[in-house]
Design a protein around this motif. Structure first.
Motif, PDB file in Angstrom:
ATOM      1  N   PHE A 334       0.871  -1.169   0.000  1.00  0.00           N
ATOM      2  CA  PHE A 334       0.000   0.000   0.000  1.00  0.00           C
ATOM      3  C   PHE A 334       0.908   1.219   0.000  1.00  0.00           C
ATOM      4  O   PHE A 334       1.420   1.620   1.026  1.00  0.00           O
ATOM      5  N   TYR A 335       1.189   1.773  -1.168  1.00  0.00           N
ATOM      6  CA  TYR A 335       2.196   2.818  -1.298  1.00  0.00           C
ATOM      7  C   TYR A 335       1.619   4.156  -0.854  1.00  0.00           C
ATOM      8  O   TYR A 335       0.589   4.599  -1.338  1.00  0.00           O
ATOM      9  N   THR A 336       2.317   4.795   0.075  1.00  0.00           N
ATOM     10  CA  THR A 336       1.933   6.130   0.511  1.00  0.00           C
ATOM     11  C   THR A 336       3.194   6.905   0.814  1.00  0.00           C
ATOM     12  O   THR A 336       4.284   6.367   0.858  1.00  0.00           O
ATOM     13  N   ASP A 337       3.012   8.184   1.047  1.00  0.00           N
ATOM     14  CA  ASP A 337       4.111   8.933   1.629  1.00  0.00           C
ATOM     15  C   ASP A 337       3.672   9.367   3.010  1.00  0.00           C
ATOM     16  O   ASP A 337       2.614   9.023   3.483  1.00  0.00           O
ATOM     17  N   SER A 338       4.500  10.153   3.691  1.00  0.00           N
ATOM     18  CA  SER A 338       4.208  10.493   5.073  1.00  0.00           C
ATOM     19  C   SER A 338       3.119  11.536   5.209  1.00  0.00           C
ATOM     20  O   SER A 338       2.636  11.777   6.296  1.00  0.00           O
ATOM     21  N   ARG A 339       2.760  12.189   4.116  1.00  0.00           N
ATOM     22  CA  ARG A 339       1.756  13.238   4.219  1.00  0.00           C
ATOM     23  C   ARG A 339       0.559  13.006   3.310  1.00  0.00           C
ATOM     24  O   ARG A 339      -0.545  13.413   3.607  1.00  0.00           O
ATOM     25  N   LEU A 340       0.777  12.424   2.131  1.00  0.00           N
ATOM     26  CA  LEU A 340      -0.288  12.277   1.159  1.00  0.00           C
ATOM     27  C   LEU A 340      -0.493  10.807   0.841  1.00  0.00           C
ATOM     28  O   LEU A 340       0.452  10.042   0.769  1.00  0.00           O
ATOM     29  N   MET A 483      -2.138  13.212   7.382  1.00  0.00           N
ATOM     30  CA  MET A 483      -2.903  14.457   7.326  1.00  0.00           C
ATOM     31  C   MET A 483      -2.597  15.334   8.529  1.00  0.00           C
ATOM     32  O   MET A 483      -3.424  16.151   8.928  1.00  0.00           O
ATOM     33  N   HIS A 484      -1.379  15.131   9.101  1.00  0.00           N
ATOM     34  CA  HIS A 484      -0.930  15.991  10.206  1.00  0.00           C
ATOM     35  C   HIS A 484      -1.976  16.001  11.317  1.00  0.00           C
ATOM     36  O   HIS A 484      -2.354  17.046  11.850  1.00  0.00           O
ATOM     37  N   PHE A 485      -2.449  14.788  11.682  1.00  0.00           N
ATOM     38  CA  PHE A 485      -3.562  14.623  12.610  1.00  0.00           C
ATOM     39  C   PHE A 485      -3.031  14.312  13.998  1.00  0.00           C
ATOM     40  O   PHE A 485      -2.134  13.481  14.175  1.00  0.00           O
ATOM     41  N   TYR A 731       2.846  19.964  19.485  1.00  0.00           N
ATOM     42  CA  TYR A 731       3.020  18.516  19.439  1.00  0.00           C
ATOM     43  C   TYR A 731       4.126  18.126  18.463  1.00  0.00           C
ATOM     44  O   TYR A 731       5.017  17.331  18.804  1.00  0.00           O
ATOM     45  N   TRP A 732       4.074  18.651  17.257  1.00  0.00           N
ATOM     46  CA  TRP A 732       5.035  18.251  16.238  1.00  0.00           C
ATOM     47  C   TRP A 732       6.438  18.767  16.549  1.00  0.00           C
ATOM     48  O   TRP A 732       7.431  18.141  16.174  1.00  0.00           O
TER      49      TRP A 732
END
Length: 746
Positions: A334-340, A483-485, A731-732
């Motif tokens: 399941f290919y994703t990146d860290s944000r999208l 999604m920076h959640f 938090y981040w």
């Protein structure tokens, strides 16, 4: 001449058992010695009744029967020598179809699964037809598949490995039984080894074994090696053969139609039986990660059909080749990146940044997340499906008349392996709709995309009716970098959670809580009712540039609580207000009826003066579209198809399956309060029901102990402003520095 007669009796017994499954069946004395026996879970005959514990016994003749308890009369039986076996090692499932009877069983542990499969393979090895290889070649020729001589050798080598593994395990079992059976004579043992020994399989089917693999006669001789030395020699040869097969297989990746798996099984499924076709969902391919055509298959009109073997003997099929521990190597990625996230296909990773900020620390945190952009291989299944029955909701409601169910402690069997914080993140799966809304220059189109996003938050509930998420601990958190959640439980009584998410040009946040209400009549002896209402509370806020949207979610109803098939529907009005411009969108989630469509959503976009600017229509479990005219629609959102095995994994979406996974980009960066570290959730995800129950109790006791000692945790990332909780930030930035000052909750 005695053996054929016994076989006839067994066939008659099996036939009688299948035609009258409700009558107790007593295995014939000709069934032979017991090969293996034990308790497993068997799928009941009637639909929607789940699994029940049954005691199975396998005899050396291939007869497999079961009863309620050891020593009780047999309820049903089948001949393994005339059956096809399909297995799912990751789920410990074994499906046995003998044409006259079908058993769907689930082993309690992986060790049980391995022992049962070793016993089954010992029977299959005795009956496996010698013409398997020629049958394979003929089937391949008819299917239009051309194999080179080398590739066929790879196929045969994989089959040989599987047979050798089965023979080795059976030989060990036979040696142990020989040692225990001291009353047997050496001549009897020799006769048994000659007639029934699985090693005779290799003398008949393979003529080129090395001399050191030859098996001495059971009677032995002074020059013969000991049994232990023989087993060690066979195991060493097997390991060498595996390595050689693996190296040879790597050279044939250009042949997608060749199964080079050393399992020796064929990736074709078994059809479900007529009595359970609604309950047993057998995949139509070898598995999502096995993108190849079986040698027994041909394609027609997009469907995959499998030719029947030319022989009427036993066969073994593999439904999922990878156990949970090895899924990360062989499964579909399941290919994703860290944000999208792109849920349709693998795309090139585009750089993205967060919202503009004047804080240097926030800029640094954004830079770190941007640098983390890389392809992450996410899992496509859970380690285990649901374990145990859901339990009796009737009993819970009867004991808690008049109480809010959100405050009632339920057994862990009522839960799914996600916390309520993770379920909040799951609702934002289609956050890319907000990016499309940001890019739109038309205010009407922008609010249409916002409406489509609001409807999409219900899509994940399509197959979720029977279980609830774990109640988070106070100050428990969950992050999702895609999604920076960030979410946190901010109040224990009543249960209140706050969350915040953001992307390029948009910011989304909410304070979430809820109540439950039962619609029906409850007495001491009878419950008359059909629905439980879940009433969400709290406002969702969305900022898109200069626009600020707000909306509240409608109620959700779980229907047919006491009888019938449970299902979930969302009913009521959802009004999205643009507090900056004054325009709004009203969505109507319509209640389903006996006749006509279900899950229908319709809506209109109105200006500040009340003029209708656009019309929307669709379903919350399918799609939402804007009606352009009488014959044209603009599709705003369409649901991503559920995984084929979704019903075996709590009805999760592909996105939901990944939420409790600790991917490499998260290792060492999560705070100790993150939901992914909850031991009870992790145990339930792994199918360890007893451990999950104990850990759940332990975690809750720790929270009570902190409260009694006056050391109760306080929210760290959100502060209360009026009736709402607002993200304070940081938090981040703390994530970048590390979590040395954050104490664990369990």
């Amino acid at each position: 001449m005695q053996q054929p007669t016994s076989a006839v009796h067994l066939a008659v017994n099996a036939s009688l058992a299948s035609t009258a499954p409700g009558r107790p069946v007593t295995p014939s004395s000709a069934a032979g010695n017991i090969v293996y026996e034990g308790t497993v879970l068997k799928k009941r005959r009637k639909r929607m009744q789940g699994f029940a514990r049954r005691y199975f016994t396998l005899y050396s003749s291939g007869l497999l029967c079961y009863s309620f308890e050891p020593g009780q009369p047999s309820r049903d039986q089948l001949l393994l020598t005339q059956a096809a076996i399909s297995t799912s090692p990751g789920r410990r499932d074994i499906h046995i179809d003998s044409h006259n009877a079908t058993f769907h069983i689930k082993c309690l542990t992986e060790e049980d699964f391995d022992k049962w499969m070793a016993a089954f393979r010992s029977i299959l090895a005795q009956e496996m037809p010698k013409s398997r290889r020629s049958s394979l070649a003929r089937s391949a020729s008819r299917g239009g598949l051309t194999f080179s001589r080398a590739s066929m050798l790879v196929e045969e080598m994989g089959t040989t490995i599987a047979q050798l593994e089965g023979a080795l395990m059976t030989f060990r079992d036979q040696e142990q039984r020989r040692k225990r059976a001291s009353t047997r004579s050496k001549s009897d043992m020799g006769h048994h080894g000659k007639d029934h020994g699985v090693l005779g399989l290799f003398r008949k089917g393979h003529h080129h074994e090395p001399p050191h693999l030859a098996v001495p006669d059971a009677t032995g001789s002074a020059e013969s090696p000991s049994s232990s030395e023989l087993v060690i020699s066979m195991a060493t040869a097997l390991d060498q053969l595996k390595h050689q097969h693996s190296a040879l297989s790597k050279t044939f990746h250009s042949y997608p139609s060749i199964d080079t798996s050393p399992s020796g099984t064929i990736g074709s499924p078994l059809p479900s039986t007529a009595e359970e076709e609604d309950e047993v969902h057998t995949p139509s391919t070898a598995g999502p990660h096995q993108k190849r055509m079986s040698a027994f298959s041909s394609q027609s009109d997009g469907s995959l059909w499998f030719d029947a073997p030319e022989y009427d003997g036993p066969e073994e099929y593999l439904l999922d080749a990878s156990p949970p521990a090895e899924e990360g190597q062989d499964r579909d990625l399941f290919y994703t990146d860290s944000r999208l996230t792109d849920r349709t296909e693998t795309t090139e990773i585009e750089s993205s940044t967060g919202m503009d900020t004047d804080s240097e620390s926030e800029v640094a945190a954004e830079k770190e997340l941007t640098e983390e952009l890389a392809v992450i291989h996410r899992r496509t299944s859970l380690p285990s499906g649901p374990v145990g029955d859901e339990g009796s909701l009737f009993a819970v409601l009867k004991k808690n008349v008049g109480k809010d169910l959100s405050k009632v402690a339920l057994p862990v069997t009522f839960n799914e392996p996600l916390t309520m914080l993770q379920k909040a993140a799951e609702e934002l799966e289609y956050y890319d709709l907000l990016s499309q809304a940001v890019q739109s220059q038309d205010p009407v189109e922008r609010i249409c995309y916002v409406a489509a996003f609001a409807v999409s938050t219900y899509a994940n509930t399509k197959h979720r009716t029977g279980r609830k998420g774990f109640n988070p601990m106070l100050a428990e958190t969950f992050e999702e970098v895609r999604m920076h959640f960030i979410a946190e439980k901010v109040c224990h009584n009543p249960v209140i959670m706050a969350w915040h998410a953001e992307g390029e040009g948009w910011e989304l946040y909410a304070t979430a809580s809820g109540k439950t209400k039962f619609w029906g009549k409850l007495t001491d002896t009878l419950m008359i009712g059909k629905s439980m209402e879940v009433i969400p509370q709290g406002t969702i806020h969305l900022k898109l540039g200069e626009d600020h949207f707000e909306w509240n979610r409608p109620s959700s109803f779980i229907r047919n609580l006491m009888m019938g098939t449970k299902y979930l529907e969302h009913v009521g009005k959802l009004v999205i207000k643009n507090t900056s411009r004054g325009d709004s969108c009203t969505l109507d989630f319509k209640e389903g009826g006996y006749w006509g469509p279900t899950n229908v959503v319709s809506g209109t976009v109105n200006s500040s003066s009340g003029k209708v600017l656009a019309t929307l229509e669709g379903k919350w479990d399918e799609q939402m579209a804007r009606k352009l005219d009488s014959s044209h629609l603009h599709v705003l959102w369409r649901i991503t198809p559920f995984p084929k095995n979704a019903m075996q994994y709590y009805g999760f979406t592909a996105f939901g399956i990944t939420l409790n996974e600790i991917t490499p980009d998260l290792e060492g960066k999560l705070p100790p309060t993150d939901s992914r570290y909850r031991p009870d959730v992790r145990a339930l995800e792994n199918g360890e029901l007893d451990t999950a129950e104990k850990e759940k109790q332990r975690v809750e006791d720790l929270q009570r102990d902190r409260r009694n000692k006056g050391r109760e945790c306080t929210p760290r990332w959100f502060k209360q402003v009026g009736d709402e909780w607002v993200y304070t930030g940081g938090y981040w930035e703390q994530r970048q520095r590390g979590w040395t000052d954050v104490e664990p909750l369990w």
